[in-house]
Each structure stands twice: as C-alpha cells, then as structure tokens.
Design an enzyme around this catalytic site. Structure first.
Site, PDB file in Angstrom:
ATOM      1  N   GLU A  25      25.806  43.896  37.649  1.00 59.70           N
ATOM      2  CA  GLU A  25      26.733  43.003  38.358  1.00 59.70           C
ATOM      3  C   GLU A  25      26.771  43.316  39.854  1.00 59.70           C
ATOM      4  OE1 GLU A  25      30.852  43.688  38.753  1.00 59.70           O
ATOM      5  OE2 GLU A  25      30.909  45.221  37.190  1.00 59.70           O
ATOM      6  N   ASP A 138      48.518  39.031  33.662  1.00 59.24           N
ATOM      7  CA  ASP A 138      47.221  39.371  34.249  1.00 59.24           C
ATOM      8  C   ASP A 138      46.309  39.993  33.199  1.00 59.24           C
ATOM      9  OD1 ASP A 138      45.040  40.203  35.702  1.00 59.24           O
ATOM     10  OD2 ASP A 138      46.202  41.088  37.326  1.00 59.24           O
ATOM     11  N   SER A 140      42.198  40.044  32.305  1.00 58.19           N
ATOM     12  CA  SER A 140      40.903  39.692  32.889  1.00 58.19           C
ATOM     13  C   SER A 140      40.137  38.695  32.030  1.00 58.19           C
ATOM     14  CB  SER A 140      40.061  40.949  33.072  1.00 58.19           C
ATOM     15  OG  SER A 140      38.769  40.598  33.539  1.00 58.19           O
ATOM     16  N   ALA A 141      39.478  37.766  32.703  1.00 56.21           N
ATOM     17  CA  ALA A 141      38.585  36.815  32.022  1.00 56.21           C
ATOM     18  C   ALA A 141      37.396  37.530  31.377  1.00 56.21           C
ATOM     19  CB  ALA A 141      38.095  35.762  33.010  1.00 56.21           C
ATOM     20  N   LYS A 159      39.148  50.865  32.631  1.00 58.87           N
ATOM     21  CA  LYS A 159      39.777  51.679  33.660  1.00 58.87           C
ATOM     22  C   LYS A 159      41.189  52.052  33.271  1.00 58.87           C
ATOM     23  CE  LYS A 159      37.853  48.823  36.230  1.00 58.87           C
ATOM     24  NZ  LYS A 159      37.554  47.760  37.151  1.00 58.87           N
TER      25      LYS A 159
HETATM   26  N1  PSU Z   1      34.317  48.223  37.384  1.00 62.87           N
HETATM   27  C1  PSU Z   1      34.201  48.968  38.500  1.00 62.87           C
HETATM   28  N2  PSU Z   1      34.431  48.372  39.698  1.00 62.87           N
HETATM   29  C2  PSU Z   1      34.686  47.034  39.790  1.00 62.87           C
HETATM   30  C3  PSU Z   1      34.777  46.253  38.605  1.00 62.87           C
HETATM   31  C4  PSU Z   1      34.583  46.894  37.435  1.00 62.87           C
HETATM   32  O1  PSU Z   1      33.931  50.153  38.444  1.00 62.87           O
HETATM   33  O2  PSU Z   1      34.833  46.541  40.896  1.00 62.87           O
HETATM   34  C5  PSU Z   1      34.984  44.758  38.701  1.00 62.87           C
HETATM   35  C6  PSU Z   1      34.096  44.070  37.648  1.00 62.87           C
HETATM   36  O3  PSU Z   1      33.325  43.092  38.318  1.00 62.87           O
HETATM   37  C7  PSU Z   1      35.074  43.424  36.703  1.00 62.87           C
HETATM   38  C8  PSU Z   1      36.182  43.103  37.659  1.00 62.87           C
HETATM   39  O4  PSU Z   1      34.547  42.291  36.063  1.00 62.87           O
HETATM   40  O5  PSU Z   1      36.292  44.296  38.432  1.00 62.87           O
HETATM   41  C9  PSU Z   1      37.458  42.767  36.931  1.00 62.87           C
HETATM   42  O6  PSU Z   1      38.282  42.062  37.805  1.00 62.87           O
HETATM   43  P1  PSU Z   1      39.572  41.282  37.244  1.00 62.87           P
HETATM   44  O7  PSU Z   1      40.464  42.374  36.703  1.00 62.87           O
HETATM   45  O8  PSU Z   1      40.137  40.593  38.455  1.00 62.87           O
HETATM   46  O9  PSU Z   1      39.083  40.344  36.186  1.00 62.87           O
HETATM   47 MN    MN Z   2      43.191  39.740  36.823  1.00 63.57          MN
END
Ligand code: PSU
Ligand code: MN
Length: 304
Positions: A25, A138, A140-141, A159
């Site tokens: 990614e 909140d 995540s998708a 995380k």
């Molecule tokens: N893991 C990491 N660093 C990141 C992410 C994941 O170590 O920056 C990113 C990934 O791209 C993941 C996103 O899909 O954070 C999730 O964001 P959100 O919670 O807004 O869906």
């Molecule tokens: Mn989010």
C-alpha cells in the site's frame, strides 16, 4: 470505458509468467511515516519482497491512473509529496475519474490488487474499530473490505490505538478469518501480544496459502487477515505503550480530530511521545510482514 490501470513492466512480466507478486500500500508512505524514513522503508520493503523471491507491486493513483508497481522515480515523488489524498473504497472512483493523485489504504489497495490479479498484500496494520466508536461510529472501511475482496492481507495485528476486542467482533460478524501466525494470541502491532486470544492460528506460509485457495474453491467472498507478530527484539511491550496511546487519544479528542485524520494524527503523536521508537518498530514489523507475504505468494503460485 475501461479502468485506467497500469502494471509496471516488472509486475506485468511476473503476472504473465505466473510468478509470485506481493501488493504493497501507499498510505503508509504518505500518511503513516515521516520523510525520509517513509521512502527508505518503502524501498527496503520492496527489496525484502524481492530477496524472498517475489515481485513487489506498490500501488497508488497518480494523475488519474491506477499504478500497480511504481518505478523508483514515482515512488520517490510520492514519498516527497505532501498534498496527496488518502484513498479508501469511497474515494477511489472520484480520484480516478477526476485525474487526481492519491495513496491507497488497505481497503483501496485490496481492491486494486484484486483488479490486477494479485492475491497477497503486505502492510503494517489494518484499520479497525476506534476507541469510543460507540459515540463516533469510527470503524475503518478496511474491515468491510476484508469481508468483500479475496486478498490475503498480512499485518502485524491491529494497532493498539484501536479497540481490539470490538475490532475482532466486527471481523467475526463479517466472516473474516483472523489468523495469528505461530502463536495463540493476537499480536498488537508494536507489541507481540495483545493479551487477546486470536480466533485462528496457523504456523506456516504453506498452510495460509492452502487456506486462501480453499476459500476460493468454496466460493467465499472476502479475504483473510494474517496477523504476524513483530519480532521480539523489535517490540515495544504493550504495558509501556498503553499510557502513551491514552495521551495521544486524549489529544485527538481535545482537538476534535475526526474521520480520515484520526489514524495519521495518532501515529504522529505516538512517534513524538516515544521519541521515534514507534517508527523503528513500525519499520521492523512491515519488513517482517513483507517477507512472510512473499513466502505465502510463492506457495500460492506453486499450487496454481
Ligand atoms: N498501518 C500503518 N500505518 C498506516 C496505516 C496502517 O502502519 O498509515 C493506514 C493504512 O493505509 C490503513 C489506514 O488502511 O491507515 C486506516 O485508516 P482509517 O482508520 O482511516 O481507515
Ligand atoms: Mn476511520
């Protein structure tokens, strides 16, 4: 109208020859790590995939084209840019249709990898259910994408900034296999052990590959989440991180940080509060995931 999709020459050749490919990614590069460690890590992750016998395919949208595999020049330009959008499932089509540039999250990278015929994707950690989600909603998708798109995603768990029990509940509801590698408990990104039992455990890349292919035979939608613990020498124990995460979360709440900004904000604050240690652990775990992903992709390619 066709999808504006371009495979790099290396990825196109690997794809034609049926060689193992690992998707990577780009949000981790643009929003997850600071310059210049982001570029250095992206290059080392690609090298780790190659050293393990597979071809890396870093994915991003550049000027309205979905690139699967980036040239060294494009990778560097993306890592240096500071105005890149973060693209999840909801954002991908608008970005492509308007000629935009953006980095793909886990969800958007899964969609892109699947379009390009790639089965395996390595990252750091997936997005999940945030703490306080009962008020903020909140979630995540990434979780829904795992239920939808048939790609095996290798991360180091979720995380510890997330509500891990709720994240596991949503994944279970969505029918997503969460597989800890070589241990019974779910790893927690910077830490080997979240203290929570993982729903499933497998010990080898071959077993994970077989399970991926069995899902395909069964006609099941969606992917697998493979939770690969950070190596012990690189971890920050969960107890040490807990107060730091709590502080970062308080600051996010106090500043009204919401939606897409939450994950990048928390990662940056934890980086500052740990004086860079969280970034070192993050780099180590991504490299570790890239190696395992290459092994799984190799096992899948050998069985096809
Ligand atoms: N893991 C990491 N660093 C990141 C992410 C994941 O170590 O920056 C990113 C990934 O791209 C993941 C996103 O899909 O954070 C999730 O964001 P959100 O919670 O807004 O869906
Ligand atoms: Mn989010």
């Amino acid at each position: 109208m066709t999808v504006p999709l371009t495979l790099s020459p290396e990825v196109a050749a690997a794809s034609a020859a049926g060689k193992p490919i690992v998707a990577l990614e780009s949000t981790i590069i643009t929003h997850g790590m600071p310059w210049p460690q982001n570029l250095d890590t992206a290059q080392r992750v690609e090298a780790a995939v190659r050293d393990a016998g597979a071809v890396p395919a870093t994915i991003a949208v550049l000027d309205g084209t979905l690139h699967v595999g980036l040239s060294p020049e494009r990778l560097e330009a993306l890592a240096k840019a500071d105005d890149v959008s973060k693209l999840s499932r909801a954002d991908l089509a608008v970005c492509l249709a308007t000629g935009g540039t953006g980095a793909t999250t886990v969800a958007a990278t899964m969609i892109s990898a699947h379009l390009a015929g790639i089965s395996v994707f390595a990252t750091g950690g997936i997005g999940g259910v945030h703490k306080g989600a009962e008020l903020s909603f909140d979630i995540s998708a990434d979780l829904r994408e795992l239920a939808e798109t048939p790609v095996t995603v290798i991360g180091a768990g979720a995380k510890a900034i997330l509500d891990l029990p709720k994240t596991l509940e949503v994944l279970e509801t969505q029918g997503v296999p969460v597989i800890a590698v070589g241990q019974d408990n779910l790893p927690a990104f910077w830490s080997q052990d979240s203290g929570l039992p993982a729903p499933l455990r497998l010990d080898t890349a071959a077993e994970i590959a077989a399970s991926h292919l069995m899902r395909r035979k069964l006609g099941l939608h969606g992917g697998q989440f493979v939770a690969n613990p950070i190596p012990v020498e690189d971890e920050i124990p969960a107890a040490e991180l807990a107060p730091i995460i709590a502080r970062a979360q308080q600051q996010a709440d106090a500043q009204g940080i919401a939606a897409k900004a939450v994950t990048p904000f928390l990662l940056q604050r934890i980086f500052e509060l740990t004086e860079g240690r969280s970034l070192e652990a993050n780099i180590a775990l991504v490299l570790n995931n890239a190696r395992l992903a290459a092994e799984i992709a190799t096992e899948i390619a050998a069985r096809q």
